[in-house]
Motif scaffolding. Structure first.
Motif, PDB file in Angstrom:
ATOM      1  N   VAL A  64     104.438 116.514  -4.035  1.00  0.00           N
ATOM      2  CA  VAL A  64     103.114 117.122  -4.143  1.00  0.00           C
ATOM      3  C   VAL A  64     102.918 117.576  -5.582  1.00  0.00           C
ATOM      4  O   VAL A  64     103.739 118.327  -6.118  1.00  0.00           O
ATOM      5  CB  VAL A  64     102.974 118.318  -3.189  1.00  0.00           C
ATOM      6  N   VAL A  65     101.860 117.105  -6.216  1.00  0.00           N
ATOM      7  CA  VAL A  65     101.581 117.456  -7.610  1.00  0.00           C
ATOM      8  C   VAL A  65     100.268 118.225  -7.653  1.00  0.00           C
ATOM      9  O   VAL A  65      99.214 117.683  -7.322  1.00  0.00           O
ATOM     10  CB  VAL A  65     101.492 116.198  -8.493  1.00  0.00           C
ATOM     11  N   GLU A  66     100.367 119.482  -8.035  1.00  0.00           N
ATOM     12  CA  GLU A  66      99.134 120.259  -8.221  1.00  0.00           C
ATOM     13  C   GLU A  66      98.409 119.715  -9.442  1.00  0.00           C
ATOM     14  O   GLU A  66      99.018 119.524 -10.498  1.00  0.00           O
ATOM     15  CB  GLU A  66      99.501 121.739  -8.373  1.00  0.00           C
ATOM     16  N   LYS A  67      97.125 119.455  -9.305  1.00  0.00           N
ATOM     17  CA  LYS A  67      96.401 118.631 -10.278  1.00  0.00           C
ATOM     18  C   LYS A  67      96.423 119.157 -11.704  1.00  0.00           C
ATOM     19  O   LYS A  67      96.290 118.382 -12.656  1.00  0.00           O
ATOM     20  CB  LYS A  67      94.948 118.454  -9.839  1.00  0.00           C
ATOM     21  N   THR A  68      96.608 120.472 -11.900  1.00  0.00           N
ATOM     22  CA  THR A  68      96.580 121.020 -13.252  1.00  0.00           C
ATOM     23  C   THR A  68      97.704 120.456 -14.116  1.00  0.00           C
ATOM     24  O   THR A  68      97.607 120.468 -15.342  1.00  0.00           O
ATOM     25  CB  THR A  68      96.660 122.561 -13.192  1.00  0.00           C
ATOM     26  N   LEU A  69      98.773 119.955 -13.499  1.00  0.00           N
ATOM     27  CA  LEU A  69      99.841 119.324 -14.278  1.00  0.00           C
ATOM     28  C   LEU A  69      99.357 118.056 -14.967  1.00  0.00           C
ATOM     29  O   LEU A  69      99.968 117.612 -15.945  1.00  0.00           O
ATOM     30  CB  LEU A  69     101.028 118.987 -13.377  1.00  0.00           C
TER      31      LEU A  69
ATOM     32  N   ARG B 139     107.874 102.796  -4.817  1.00  0.00           N
ATOM     33  CA  ARG B 139     109.158 102.864  -4.100  1.00  0.00           C
ATOM     34  C   ARG B 139     108.999 103.412  -2.678  1.00  0.00           C
ATOM     35  O   ARG B 139     109.980 103.578  -1.966  1.00  0.00           O
ATOM     36  CB  ARG B 139     110.134 103.726  -4.888  1.00  0.00           C
ATOM     37  N   GLY B 140     107.779 103.726  -2.292  1.00  0.00           N
ATOM     38  CA  GLY B 140     107.534 104.230  -0.943  1.00  0.00           C
ATOM     39  C   GLY B 140     107.556 105.737  -0.809  1.00  0.00           C
ATOM     40  O   GLY B 140     107.453 106.262   0.308  1.00  0.00           O
ATOM     41  N   VAL B 141     107.690 106.446  -1.926  1.00  0.00           N
ATOM     42  CA  VAL B 141     107.641 107.912  -1.888  1.00  0.00           C
ATOM     43  C   VAL B 141     106.181 108.331  -1.782  1.00  0.00           C
ATOM     44  O   VAL B 141     105.346 107.928  -2.606  1.00  0.00           O
ATOM     45  CB  VAL B 141     108.273 108.525  -3.147  1.00  0.00           C
ATOM     46  N   ARG B 142     105.867 109.124  -0.772  1.00  0.00           N
ATOM     47  CA  ARG B 142     104.488 109.569  -0.621  1.00  0.00           C
ATOM     48  C   ARG B 142     104.140 110.601  -1.678  1.00  0.00           C
ATOM     49  O   ARG B 142     104.921 111.519  -1.943  1.00  0.00           O
ATOM     50  CB  ARG B 142     104.263 110.134   0.783  1.00  0.00           C
ATOM     51  N   VAL B 143     102.983 110.420  -2.290  1.00  0.00           N
ATOM     52  CA  VAL B 143     102.526 111.279  -3.381  1.00  0.00           C
ATOM     53  C   VAL B 143     101.213 111.923  -2.947  1.00  0.00           C
ATOM     54  O   VAL B 143     100.302 111.253  -2.468  1.00  0.00           O
ATOM     55  CB  VAL B 143     102.317 110.476  -4.678  1.00  0.00           C
ATOM     56  N   VAL B 144     101.133 113.230  -3.129  1.00  0.00           N
ATOM     57  CA  VAL B 144      99.915 113.978  -2.826  1.00  0.00           C
ATOM     58  C   VAL B 144      99.449 114.678  -4.101  1.00  0.00           C
ATOM     59  O   VAL B 144     100.204 115.456  -4.703  1.00  0.00           O
ATOM     60  CB  VAL B 144     100.147 115.030  -1.715  1.00  0.00           C
ATOM     61  N   ILE B 145      98.229 114.380  -4.527  1.00  0.00           N
ATOM     62  CA  ILE B 145      97.606 115.100  -5.637  1.00  0.00           C
ATOM     63  C   ILE B 145      96.817 116.245  -5.016  1.00  0.00           C
ATOM     64  O   ILE B 145      95.827 116.031  -4.317  1.00  0.00           O
ATOM     65  CB  ILE B 145      96.672 114.192  -6.457  1.00  0.00           C
ATOM     66  N   LEU B 146      97.279 117.450  -5.250  1.00  0.00           N
ATOM     67  CA  LEU B 146      96.723 118.617  -4.579  1.00  0.00           C
ATOM     68  C   LEU B 146      95.846 119.428  -5.528  1.00  0.00           C
ATOM     69  O   LEU B 146      96.269 119.792  -6.627  1.00  0.00           O
ATOM     70  CB  LEU B 146      97.859 119.503  -4.052  1.00  0.00           C
ATOM     71  N   ASP B 147      94.644 119.714  -5.071  1.00  0.00           N
ATOM     72  CA  ASP B 147      93.738 120.602  -5.800  1.00  0.00           C
ATOM     73  C   ASP B 147      93.807 121.980  -5.153  1.00  0.00           C
ATOM     74  O   ASP B 147      93.456 122.140  -3.987  1.00  0.00           O
ATOM     75  CB  ASP B 147      92.310 120.051  -5.742  1.00  0.00           C
ATOM     76  N   VAL B 148      94.315 122.956  -5.898  1.00  0.00           N
ATOM     77  CA  VAL B 148      94.294 124.357  -5.445  1.00  0.00           C
ATOM     78  C   VAL B 148      93.185 125.043  -6.246  1.00  0.00           C
ATOM     79  O   VAL B 148      93.415 125.493  -7.367  1.00  0.00           O
ATOM     80  CB  VAL B 148      95.647 125.056  -5.676  1.00  0.00           C
ATOM     81  N   PRO B 149      91.978 125.105  -5.694  1.00  0.00           N
ATOM     82  CA  PRO B 149      90.845 125.590  -6.497  1.00  0.00           C
ATOM     83  C   PRO B 149      90.939 127.080  -6.786  1.00  0.00           C
ATOM     84  O   PRO B 149      91.586 127.846  -6.074  1.00  0.00           O
ATOM     85  CB  PRO B 149      89.626 125.289  -5.612  1.00  0.00           C
ATOM     86  N   ARG B 150      90.274 127.465  -7.830  1.00  0.00           N
ATOM     87  CA  ARG B 150      90.018 128.873  -8.072  1.00  0.00           C
ATOM     88  C   ARG B 150      88.906 129.325  -7.123  1.00  0.00           C
ATOM     89  O   ARG B 150      88.463 128.554  -6.282  1.00  0.00           O
ATOM     90  CB  ARG B 150      89.635 129.078  -9.537  1.00  0.00           C
TER      91      ARG B 150
END
Length: 316
Positions: free
Chosen positions: A130-135, A232-243
Protein backbone atom coordinates in the motif's frame (compact mmCIF):
# COMPACT_ATOMS: atom_id res chain seq x y z
CA UNK A 1 35.71 57.38 43.31
CA UNK A 2 34.16 53.90 43.51
CA UNK A 3 36.67 51.15 42.75
CA UNK A 4 34.47 49.63 40.05
CA UNK A 5 34.37 52.74 37.82
CA UNK A 6 36.52 55.55 36.56
CA UNK A 7 35.61 58.89 35.04
CA UNK A 8 37.18 61.79 33.21
CA UNK A 9 35.68 65.19 32.60
CA UNK A 10 33.04 64.78 29.92
CA UNK A 11 33.54 60.97 29.70
CA UNK A 12 30.86 58.40 30.67
CA UNK A 13 31.48 55.96 33.48
CA UNK A 14 32.85 52.60 32.39
CA UNK A 15 32.91 49.30 34.28
CA UNK A 16 36.12 47.43 34.90
CA UNK A 17 36.91 44.42 32.75
CA UNK A 18 35.65 41.13 34.19
CA UNK A 19 38.10 39.26 36.42
CA UNK A 20 40.42 36.76 34.77
CA UNK A 21 38.46 33.91 36.38
CA UNK A 22 35.37 34.92 34.39
CA UNK A 23 37.34 34.85 31.13
CA UNK A 24 38.76 31.45 32.09
CA UNK A 25 35.30 30.08 32.86
CA UNK A 26 33.96 31.41 29.56
CA UNK A 27 36.84 29.85 27.65
CA UNK A 28 36.27 26.52 29.40
CA UNK A 29 32.56 26.63 28.57
CA UNK A 30 33.28 27.40 24.92
CA UNK A 31 35.82 24.57 24.78
CA UNK A 32 33.28 22.21 26.33
CA UNK A 33 30.68 23.13 23.74
CA UNK A 34 33.20 22.55 20.95
CA UNK A 35 34.15 19.14 22.38
CA UNK A 36 30.49 18.12 22.72
CA UNK A 37 29.77 19.30 19.18
CA UNK A 38 32.77 17.32 17.92
CA UNK A 39 31.64 14.18 19.77
CA UNK A 40 28.11 14.55 18.47
CA UNK A 41 29.40 15.02 14.92
CA UNK A 42 31.49 11.86 15.19
CA UNK A 43 28.60 9.93 16.74
CA UNK A 44 26.26 11.00 13.96
CA UNK A 45 28.83 10.22 11.28
CA UNK A 46 29.28 6.70 12.68
CA UNK A 47 25.56 6.07 13.30
CA UNK A 48 23.42 4.42 10.63
CA UNK A 49 21.54 6.90 8.50
CA UNK A 50 17.71 6.97 8.32
CA UNK A 51 17.71 5.20 4.95
CA UNK A 52 19.79 2.33 6.37
CA UNK A 53 17.66 2.04 9.50
CA UNK A 54 14.44 1.97 7.51
CA UNK A 55 15.87 -0.63 5.12
CA UNK A 56 16.95 -2.84 8.03
CA UNK A 57 13.52 -2.50 9.62
CA UNK A 58 11.81 -3.42 6.34
CA UNK A 59 14.11 -6.41 5.88
CA UNK A 60 13.33 -7.65 9.39
CA UNK A 61 9.55 -7.50 9.05
CA UNK A 62 9.56 -8.96 5.53
CA UNK A 63 11.81 -11.86 6.58
CA UNK A 64 9.58 -12.82 9.53
CA UNK A 65 8.09 -16.35 9.29
CA UNK A 66 4.66 -16.50 7.69
CA UNK A 67 1.64 -17.99 9.35
CA UNK A 68 -0.61 -20.37 7.36
CA UNK A 69 -3.12 -18.38 5.32
CA UNK A 70 -1.55 -15.06 6.25
CA UNK A 71 -2.14 -11.95 4.15
CA UNK A 72 0.95 -9.79 4.59
CA UNK A 73 0.26 -6.11 3.89
CA UNK A 74 2.98 -3.45 4.02
CA UNK A 75 2.00 0.21 4.02
CA UNK A 76 4.43 2.89 2.86
CA UNK A 77 3.46 6.47 3.52
CA UNK A 78 3.92 9.86 5.09
CA UNK A 79 2.60 11.42 8.27
CA UNK A 80 -0.92 11.27 6.79
CA UNK A 81 -0.80 7.46 6.87
CA UNK A 82 0.95 7.63 10.25
CA UNK A 83 -1.93 9.61 11.75
CA UNK A 84 -4.65 7.46 10.18
CA UNK A 85 -3.38 3.97 11.03
CA UNK A 86 -1.84 2.19 14.01
CA UNK A 87 1.67 0.69 13.81
CA UNK A 88 0.43 -2.90 13.77
CA UNK A 89 -2.99 -4.33 14.48
CA UNK A 90 -5.77 -2.12 13.16
CA UNK A 91 -8.53 -3.15 15.54
CA UNK A 92 -7.25 -5.94 17.80
CA UNK A 93 -10.70 -7.18 18.95
CA UNK A 94 -11.95 -7.49 15.36
CA UNK A 95 -8.86 -7.92 13.19
CA UNK A 96 -8.83 -11.36 11.53
CA UNK A 97 -6.02 -13.68 12.59
CA UNK A 98 -4.92 -14.04 8.97
CA UNK A 99 -4.20 -10.31 8.52
CA UNK A 100 -0.64 -9.07 9.07
CA UNK A 101 -0.59 -5.28 8.66
CA UNK A 102 2.67 -3.33 9.10
CA UNK A 103 3.52 0.18 7.98
CA UNK A 104 6.67 2.17 7.25
CA UNK A 105 6.28 5.94 7.46
CA UNK A 106 8.36 9.05 6.90
CA UNK A 107 7.65 12.74 7.27
CA UNK A 108 6.95 14.89 4.26
CA UNK A 109 6.33 14.17 0.56
CA UNK A 110 8.48 12.04 -1.71
CA UNK A 111 10.17 8.66 -1.31
CA UNK A 112 13.20 10.01 0.57
CA UNK A 113 14.31 7.80 3.46
CA UNK A 114 12.17 4.92 2.19
CA UNK A 115 14.21 4.43 -0.98
CA UNK A 116 16.42 1.67 0.44
CA UNK A 117 13.45 0.09 2.18
CA UNK A 118 11.72 -0.11 -1.19
CA UNK A 119 14.64 -2.17 -2.48
CA UNK A 120 14.05 -4.61 0.40
CA UNK A 121 10.38 -4.79 -0.55
CA UNK A 122 11.37 -5.85 -4.06
CA UNK A 123 13.72 -8.52 -2.70
CA UNK A 124 11.12 -10.08 -0.38
CA UNK A 125 7.74 -8.67 -1.37
CA UNK A 126 4.64 -8.97 0.82
CA UNK A 127 1.28 -9.98 -0.63
CA UNK A 128 0.10 -6.36 -0.82
CA UNK A 129 2.01 -3.08 -0.95
CA UNK A 130 0.00 0.00 0.00
CA UNK A 131 1.52 3.31 -1.09
CA UNK A 132 0.07 6.50 0.31
CA UNK A 133 -0.05 8.82 -2.68
CA UNK A 134 2.04 11.63 -1.15
CA UNK A 135 5.13 9.45 -1.63
CA UNK A 136 4.64 9.92 -5.36
CA UNK A 137 5.15 13.68 -5.06
CA UNK A 138 8.55 15.19 -5.61
CA UNK A 139 10.46 15.67 -2.39
CA UNK A 140 10.51 19.41 -1.95
CA UNK A 141 10.58 22.03 0.78
CA UNK A 142 7.45 23.93 1.67
CA UNK A 143 6.22 26.24 4.38
CA UNK A 144 3.73 23.61 5.52
CA UNK A 145 5.75 20.51 4.80
CA UNK A 146 4.65 17.71 7.14
CA UNK A 147 8.28 16.83 7.81
CA UNK A 148 9.01 20.32 9.09
CA UNK A 149 6.00 20.28 11.40
CA UNK A 150 6.83 16.85 12.78
CA UNK A 151 10.50 17.72 13.31
CA UNK A 152 9.57 20.92 15.17
CA UNK A 153 7.09 19.04 17.32
CA UNK A 154 9.58 16.31 18.20
CA UNK A 155 12.29 18.90 18.86
CA UNK A 156 10.04 20.73 21.31
CA UNK A 157 9.09 17.51 23.09
CA UNK A 158 12.72 16.43 23.27
CA UNK A 159 13.77 19.83 24.58
CA UNK A 160 11.18 19.61 27.36
CA UNK A 161 12.41 16.15 28.33
CA UNK A 162 16.00 17.32 28.29
CA UNK A 163 15.23 20.25 30.57
CA UNK A 164 13.20 18.03 32.91
CA UNK A 165 15.79 15.26 33.11
CA UNK A 166 18.99 17.27 32.88
CA UNK A 167 20.12 15.16 29.94
CA UNK A 168 21.77 17.83 27.80
CA UNK A 169 25.06 15.96 27.17
CA UNK A 170 23.18 12.80 26.21
CA UNK A 171 21.02 14.76 23.81
CA UNK A 172 24.02 16.40 22.19
CA UNK A 173 25.53 12.98 21.57
CA UNK A 174 22.30 11.36 20.37
CA UNK A 175 21.97 10.86 16.64
CA UNK A 176 18.72 12.09 15.15
CA UNK A 177 19.01 9.27 12.61
CA UNK A 178 17.35 6.91 15.10
CA UNK A 179 14.15 8.96 15.27
CA UNK A 180 12.61 7.61 12.03
CA UNK A 181 13.01 4.05 13.32
CA UNK A 182 11.42 4.83 16.68
CA UNK A 183 8.47 6.48 14.98
CA UNK A 184 7.47 3.23 13.27
CA UNK A 185 6.15 1.90 16.60
CA UNK A 186 4.71 5.19 17.86
CA UNK A 187 1.21 6.55 17.50
CA UNK A 188 0.98 9.95 15.85
CA UNK A 189 0.78 12.68 18.49
CA UNK A 190 -1.34 15.72 17.77
CA UNK A 191 -0.07 19.15 18.71
CA UNK A 192 -2.09 20.15 21.80
CA UNK A 193 -4.24 23.25 21.90
CA UNK A 194 -4.98 23.48 18.16
CA UNK A 195 -7.78 26.03 17.72
CA UNK A 196 -8.39 25.75 13.99
CA UNK A 197 -6.67 26.94 10.84
CA UNK A 198 -6.28 30.63 10.20
CA UNK A 199 -7.25 32.06 6.78
CA UNK A 200 -3.54 32.42 5.98
CA UNK A 201 -2.92 28.75 6.78
CA UNK A 202 -5.81 27.65 4.58
CA UNK A 203 -4.41 29.71 1.73
CA UNK A 204 -0.99 28.20 2.37
CA UNK A 205 -2.34 24.66 2.19
CA UNK A 206 -4.22 25.41 -1.03
CA UNK A 207 -1.07 26.85 -2.59
CA UNK A 208 1.02 23.86 -1.48
CA UNK A 209 -1.47 21.30 -2.82
CA UNK A 210 -1.90 23.07 -6.15
CA UNK A 211 1.87 23.17 -6.58
CA UNK A 212 2.17 19.48 -5.66
CA UNK A 213 -0.59 18.46 -8.05
CA UNK A 214 0.97 20.55 -10.81
CA UNK A 215 4.02 18.28 -10.94
CA UNK A 216 4.11 16.82 -14.46
CA UNK A 217 5.12 13.28 -13.54
CA UNK A 218 5.04 11.14 -10.40
CA UNK A 219 8.27 9.95 -8.79
CA UNK A 220 9.94 7.81 -11.50
CA UNK A 221 11.86 5.54 -9.09
CA UNK A 222 8.78 4.63 -7.08
CA UNK A 223 6.63 4.30 -10.21
CA UNK A 224 9.08 1.87 -11.83
CA UNK A 225 9.35 -0.21 -8.65
CA UNK A 226 5.55 -0.48 -8.33
CA UNK A 227 5.24 -1.59 -11.95
CA UNK A 228 7.87 -4.29 -11.38
CA UNK A 229 6.06 -5.51 -8.27
CA UNK A 230 2.74 -5.61 -10.08
CA UNK A 231 4.25 -7.62 -12.93
CA UNK A 232 5.40 -10.18 -10.35
CA UNK A 233 1.85 -10.53 -9.04
CA UNK A 234 2.25 -8.38 -5.93
CA UNK A 235 -0.95 -6.43 -5.40
CA UNK A 236 -0.37 -2.68 -5.27
CA UNK A 237 -2.78 -0.17 -3.75
CA UNK A 238 -2.34 3.57 -4.29
CA UNK A 239 -4.06 5.02 -1.26
CA UNK A 240 -5.33 8.57 -0.94
CA UNK A 241 -5.60 9.65 2.71
CA UNK A 242 -7.23 13.06 2.22
CA UNK A 243 -6.94 16.03 4.47
CA UNK A 244 -10.15 17.58 5.77
CA UNK A 245 -12.77 18.52 3.18
CA UNK A 246 -12.14 22.23 3.77
CA UNK A 247 -8.49 21.78 2.75
CA UNK A 248 -9.14 19.39 -0.14
CA UNK A 249 -11.89 21.41 -1.82
CA UNK A 250 -9.83 24.32 -3.28
CA UNK A 251 -7.44 21.97 -5.15
CA UNK A 252 -9.96 19.32 -6.23
CA UNK A 253 -9.61 20.05 -9.95
CA UNK A 254 -5.79 20.06 -9.74
CA UNK A 255 -5.93 16.74 -7.90
CA UNK A 256 -8.14 15.17 -10.57
CA UNK A 257 -5.70 16.20 -13.31
CA UNK A 258 -2.75 14.84 -11.31
CA UNK A 259 -4.53 11.50 -10.86
CA UNK A 260 -5.20 11.33 -14.60
CA UNK A 261 -1.44 11.64 -15.23
CA UNK A 262 -0.70 9.12 -12.48
CA UNK A 263 -3.06 6.56 -14.01
CA UNK A 264 -1.18 6.87 -17.29
CA UNK A 265 2.07 6.04 -15.49
CA UNK A 266 0.47 3.36 -13.26
CA UNK A 267 -2.51 1.94 -15.16
CA UNK A 268 -5.13 0.43 -12.84
CA UNK A 269 -6.09 -3.21 -13.22
CA UNK A 270 -6.71 -6.40 -11.26
CA UNK A 271 -3.27 -6.19 -9.59
CA UNK A 272 -2.85 -2.43 -9.25
CA UNK A 273 -5.75 -0.47 -7.84
CA UNK A 274 -6.57 2.98 -6.52
CA UNK A 275 -8.33 3.57 -3.22
CA UNK A 276 -9.56 6.87 -1.77
CA UNK A 277 -10.28 7.11 1.94
CA UNK A 278 -13.11 9.33 3.16
CA UNK A 279 -12.47 13.04 3.54
CA UNK A 280 -14.44 14.06 6.60
CA UNK A 281 -16.41 17.28 6.88
CA UNK A 282 -16.11 17.27 10.67
CA UNK A 283 -12.92 19.19 11.42
CA UNK A 284 -12.97 17.83 14.99
CA UNK A 285 -11.62 14.56 13.55
CA UNK A 286 -8.35 16.26 12.55
CA UNK A 287 -5.36 17.49 14.54
CA UNK A 288 -4.67 20.45 12.29
CA UNK A 289 -7.02 20.13 9.35
CA UNK A 290 -4.68 17.60 7.71
CA UNK A 291 -3.79 14.76 10.09
CA UNK A 292 -6.46 12.61 11.69
CA UNK A 293 -6.56 12.70 15.48
CA UNK A 294 -7.48 9.77 17.74
CA UNK A 295 -11.19 10.11 17.01
CA UNK A 296 -10.50 10.40 13.27
CA UNK A 297 -8.23 7.36 13.31
CA UNK A 298 -10.94 5.34 15.07
CA UNK A 299 -13.38 6.44 12.36
CA UNK A 300 -10.88 5.52 9.65
CA UNK A 301 -10.02 2.09 11.14
CA UNK A 302 -13.20 0.11 10.29
CA UNK A 303 -13.22 1.49 6.75
CA UNK A 304 -9.58 0.50 6.23
CA UNK A 305 -10.08 -2.95 7.72
CA UNK A 306 -12.96 -3.52 5.30
CA UNK A 307 -10.68 -2.64 2.35
CA UNK A 308 -8.07 -5.15 3.50
CA UNK A 309 -10.69 -7.87 3.97
CA UNK A 310 -11.91 -7.15 0.43
CA UNK A 311 -8.35 -7.51 -0.85
CA UNK A 312 -8.09 -11.01 0.61
CA UNK A 313 -11.44 -12.02 -0.79
CA UNK A 314 -10.48 -10.73 -4.21
CA UNK A 315 -13.27 -8.15 -4.35
CA UNK A 316 -12.85 -5.51 -7.07
Amino acid sequence: MPPSTWSNAGSPEMRQAPPLTVWAAGAALAAGVIVLAFLRHNAMAAAPQPQQLMAAFASKILAAPRQPGELRVLGLGTSLLWAATPPGQIDPPHQPAWLNWVRLIKGGPGLGALAQALAQVERAPPDVVVVEKTLLFEEEGSGIDELVKIDIKHALKTALLVVANGALPAMLLQSKAKLPLAEQSMAFQCTPGFAGLSPQQRIGYATYLRRAYAQPTPDPVLTAALLRLARRGVRVVILDVPRSAELERPSAADKARWYARLRQALPPGPILRYQAAPSYQDTRLYCDGAHLNGAGSRRFGPWWLAQLVALREGAP
